[in-house]
Design a protein around this motif. Structure first.
Motif, short mmCIF file in Angstrom:
data_model
loop_
_atom_site.label_atom_id
_atom_site.label_comp_id
_atom_site.label_asym_id
_atom_site.label_seq_id
_atom_site.Cartn_x
_atom_site.Cartn_y
_atom_site.Cartn_z
N ASP A 1 3.41 8.87 19.19
CA ASP A 1 4.07 9.05 17.89
C ASP A 1 3.17 8.56 16.76
O ASP A 1 2.77 7.39 16.74
N LEU A 2 2.88 9.45 15.82
CA LEU A 2 2.02 9.09 14.68
C LEU A 2 2.81 8.54 13.50
O LEU A 2 2.24 8.21 12.46
N GLY A 3 4.13 8.45 13.66
CA GLY A 3 4.99 8.08 12.53
C GLY A 3 4.71 6.71 11.94
O GLY A 3 5.04 6.46 10.78
N GLY A 4 4.11 5.81 12.71
CA GLY A 4 3.89 4.46 12.21
C GLY A 4 2.50 4.26 11.60
O GLY A 4 2.12 3.13 11.29
N ILE A 5 1.74 5.34 11.44
CA ILE A 5 0.37 5.20 10.94
C ILE A 5 0.35 5.49 9.43
O ILE A 5 0.27 6.64 9.01
N ALA A 6 0.41 4.42 8.64
CA ALA A 6 0.54 4.58 7.18
C ALA A 6 -0.66 5.30 6.58
O ALA A 6 -0.53 6.06 5.61
N GLU A 7 -1.85 5.10 7.16
CA GLU A 7 -3.06 5.68 6.55
C GLU A 7 -3.08 7.21 6.63
O GLU A 7 -3.91 7.85 5.98
N LEU A 8 -2.19 7.79 7.43
CA LEU A 8 -2.16 9.26 7.55
C LEU A 8 -1.24 9.91 6.52
O LEU A 8 -1.11 11.13 6.49
N ARG A 9 -0.56 9.08 5.71
CA ARG A 9 0.37 9.66 4.72
C ARG A 9 -0.19 9.52 3.32
O ARG A 9 -0.84 8.53 3.00
N GLY A 10 0.10 10.50 2.49
CA GLY A 10 -0.22 10.39 1.08
C GLY A 10 -1.16 11.48 0.60
O GLY A 10 -1.81 12.18 1.41
N ILE A 11 -1.20 11.63 -0.72
CA ILE A 11 -2.01 12.68 -1.35
C ILE A 11 -2.87 12.02 -2.43
O ILE A 11 -2.38 11.24 -3.23
N ARG A 12 -4.17 12.32 -2.41
CA ARG A 12 -5.06 11.74 -3.42
C ARG A 12 -6.08 12.77 -3.87
O ARG A 12 -6.29 13.79 -3.20
N GLU A 13 -6.70 12.49 -5.02
CA GLU A 13 -7.80 13.32 -5.50
C GLU A 13 -9.11 12.76 -5.00
O GLU A 13 -9.28 11.55 -4.90
N ASP A 14 -10.04 13.65 -4.68
CA ASP A 14 -11.38 13.20 -4.32
C ASP A 14 -12.36 14.21 -4.91
O ASP A 14 -12.69 15.22 -4.28
N GLY A 15 -12.78 13.95 -6.15
CA GLY A 15 -13.69 14.88 -6.81
C GLY A 15 -13.05 16.24 -7.03
O GLY A 15 -12.01 16.33 -7.67
N ASP A 16 -13.66 17.28 -6.46
CA ASP A 16 -13.17 18.64 -6.65
C ASP A 16 -12.10 19.04 -5.63
O ASP A 16 -11.74 20.21 -5.54
N ALA A 17 -11.62 18.07 -4.87
CA ALA A 17 -10.65 18.41 -3.82
C ALA A 17 -9.41 17.51 -3.90
O ALA A 17 -9.45 16.41 -4.46
N LEU A 18 -8.33 18.03 -3.34
CA LEU A 18 -7.16 17.22 -3.06
C LEU A 18 -7.21 16.87 -1.58
O LEU A 18 -7.59 17.71 -0.76
N VAL A 19 -6.83 15.65 -1.25
CA VAL A 19 -6.83 15.24 0.15
C VAL A 19 -5.39 14.92 0.54
O VAL A 19 -4.76 14.03 -0.05
N ILE A 20 -4.89 15.66 1.50
CA ILE A 20 -3.50 15.48 1.94
C ILE A 20 -3.51 14.88 3.34
O ILE A 20 -4.06 15.47 4.27
N GLY A 21 -2.92 13.71 3.47
CA GLY A 21 -2.84 13.07 4.78
C GLY A 21 -2.00 13.91 5.73
O GLY A 21 -0.99 14.50 5.34
N ALA A 22 -2.43 13.96 6.99
CA ALA A 22 -1.79 14.87 7.94
C ALA A 22 -0.30 14.58 8.12
O ALA A 22 0.50 15.48 8.37
N MET A 23 0.10 13.31 7.96
CA MET A 23 1.50 12.94 8.19
C MET A 23 2.34 12.96 6.90
O MET A 23 3.47 12.49 6.89
N THR A 24 1.80 13.52 5.84
CA THR A 24 2.58 13.68 4.61
C THR A 24 3.67 14.73 4.87
O THR A 24 3.38 15.80 5.41
#
Lengths: 134, 284
Positions: free
Chosen positions: B53-76
């Motif tokens: 279960d990946l549900g407890g992995i906080a680092e996999l959630r969230g959306i951020r900007e990184d230069g010319d890209a958006l980075v979407i965590g897999a568990m968002t």
């Protein structure tokens, strides 16, 4: 009443027990056996006629399935009527998009052809036959 | 209706999750939001011995900007992607697709990365991700690698994620100022699409200057409609011009046959939905 109407409409458009060549039911879950939700049905306007039953002391009647009976042919007839101008006079229930598409392409494109469905409405009803070929 | 018994490690970091996968090999399945895996387990179409279960992995959630890209965590979750202001500004097509993906309950549990890793050809996110040229960051025991969208979808329910690897984030190039639309054809609401089309266009002074078009459920993987894209560039955003380009939507497709429609039938709605999607994306 609304549930009965939705059930009848669902029979016309969605619900189908599909079997493969080996006789296995392939629409065996609600993933494949389609049921409408409130997002798929329409708003109903229900009116009443009041005639007491004479066969029981309360004068009551069952109403739960009343809507299922006429709603199915009403919808199928509406679908067939909508594509009459393509020479379509029957579509098997449920009237899936694919069945309607195939019926349009199998039609002879001329509603006046012998064998087309007999009108079941007023000949001068509005909108009928408009947009032929569109 | 009850799954076969399985062990259930619940790691709290990607490192721990990779260790669990390395330990159990192909006896293990990864669970993200569970919106596809749980029905599979309940119907016993698959019976893994271990469910990580990946549900407890906080680092996999969230959306951020990184230069010319958006980075979407897999568990968002789908819900979070749908309501994120960065996604709305830079990747509107994802908002349009997420809005039509399943229903609100599923969007609160299901995840962006889980849906893409599941790779259902009728899934709503593959075509938009492909059209936008997403990059998939995949972690393994030897570190991370990045796979382009063109190489990520391999076949029916099959992606470039190898055994022992995890999809950790999805990088989406910014499409700031582009119009977008996801046109989905279903028989009942909340269903998988019979066919759907994801379109993003850039319109300058009434002329389409750039276009991206992806097709859902017109093959065993999402398909990029490149000939439609090429035909759209330089055309006015009008009904006739768009319809002419959209007529090429079936090129290179190999649609499936199922209870919702035979392959030849699916070739009919594909150009129709493409025309509608592009016109809506262009605001025409």
């Amino acid at each position: 009443m609304h549930g009965g109407l939705a059930q009848g409409i669902a029979q016309a458009l969605w619900e189908e027990a599909v079997y493969d060549d080996a006789g296995t039911l392939v629409s065996g879950s609600f993933v494949d056996y389609l049921l409408p939700t409130s997002a798929d049905t329409i708003s109903f306007e229900v009116d009443h006629t009041t005639t007491a039953s004479t066969t029981n002391t309360l004068g009551t009647k069952g109403v739960g399935e009343a809507g299922t009976i006429a709603s199915t042919p009403a919808v199928v007839n509406a679908v067939v009527d909508a594509v009459r101008q393509f020479g379509v006079n029957d579509i098997q229930m449920p009237c899936t998009p694919e069945r309607v598409w195939r019926a349009i392409h199998a039609g002879d494109g001329d509603a006046a052809t012998e064998g087309a469905a007999a009108p079941h409405f007023e000949e001068d009803a509005p909108n009928r036959d408009e947009g032929a070929g569109a | 209706m009850i799954p076969v018994q399985f062990d259930y490690p619940a790691p709290t970091s990607v490192e721990e999750a990779l260790a669990a996968l390395a330990e159990h090999g192909d006896d293990a399945k990864v669970i993200a939001g569970g919106q596809s895996l749980l029905p599979v387990l309940r119907m016993r179409l698959n019976a893994p011995e271990v469910v990580v279960d990946l549900g407890g992995i906080a680092e996999l959630r969230g959306i951020r900007e990184d230069g010319d890209a958006l980075v979407i965590g897999a568990m968002t979750t789908h819900h979070d992607v749908l309501n994120d202001p960065l996604v709305k500004e830079h990747a509107l097509l994802l908002v349009r697709a997420e809005h039509q993906l399943a229903d609100a309950q599923i969007r609160h549990r299901g995840t962006f990365g889980g849906a893409l890793a599941h790779a259902d050809p009728a899934g709503d996110l593959g075509a938009p991700a492909l059209a936008l040229g997403a990059e998939f960051v995949i972690a393994g025991s030897g570190g991370s690698r990045t796979v382009a969208a063109d190489d990520f979808f391999v076949d029916l329910f099959e992606t470039a994620i190898a055994e022992g690897e995890l999809l950790t984030e999805i990088r989406i190039p910014k499409f700031t100022g582009w119009g977008a639309h996801y046109e989905k054809f279903v028989r009942v609401a909340h269903q998988w699409p019979i066919v759907a089309v994801a379109a993003a266009v850039k319109v300058d002074g009434g002329t389409i200057s750039e276009a991206r078009v992806g097709l859902t459920n017109m093959g065993s993987t999402p398909i990029r409609a490149r000939s439609v894209e090429e035909a759209l560039v330089g055309q006015p955003a009008t009904e006739d011009a768009v319809a002419s380009a959209a007529a090429r939507a079936t090129e290179g497709t190999n649609p499936p046959s199922d209870l919702n429609g035979a392959a030849d039938y699916r070739s009919h709605p594909a150009p129709v939905l493409t025309r509608r999607a592009v016109l809506a994306a262009a605001g025409a």
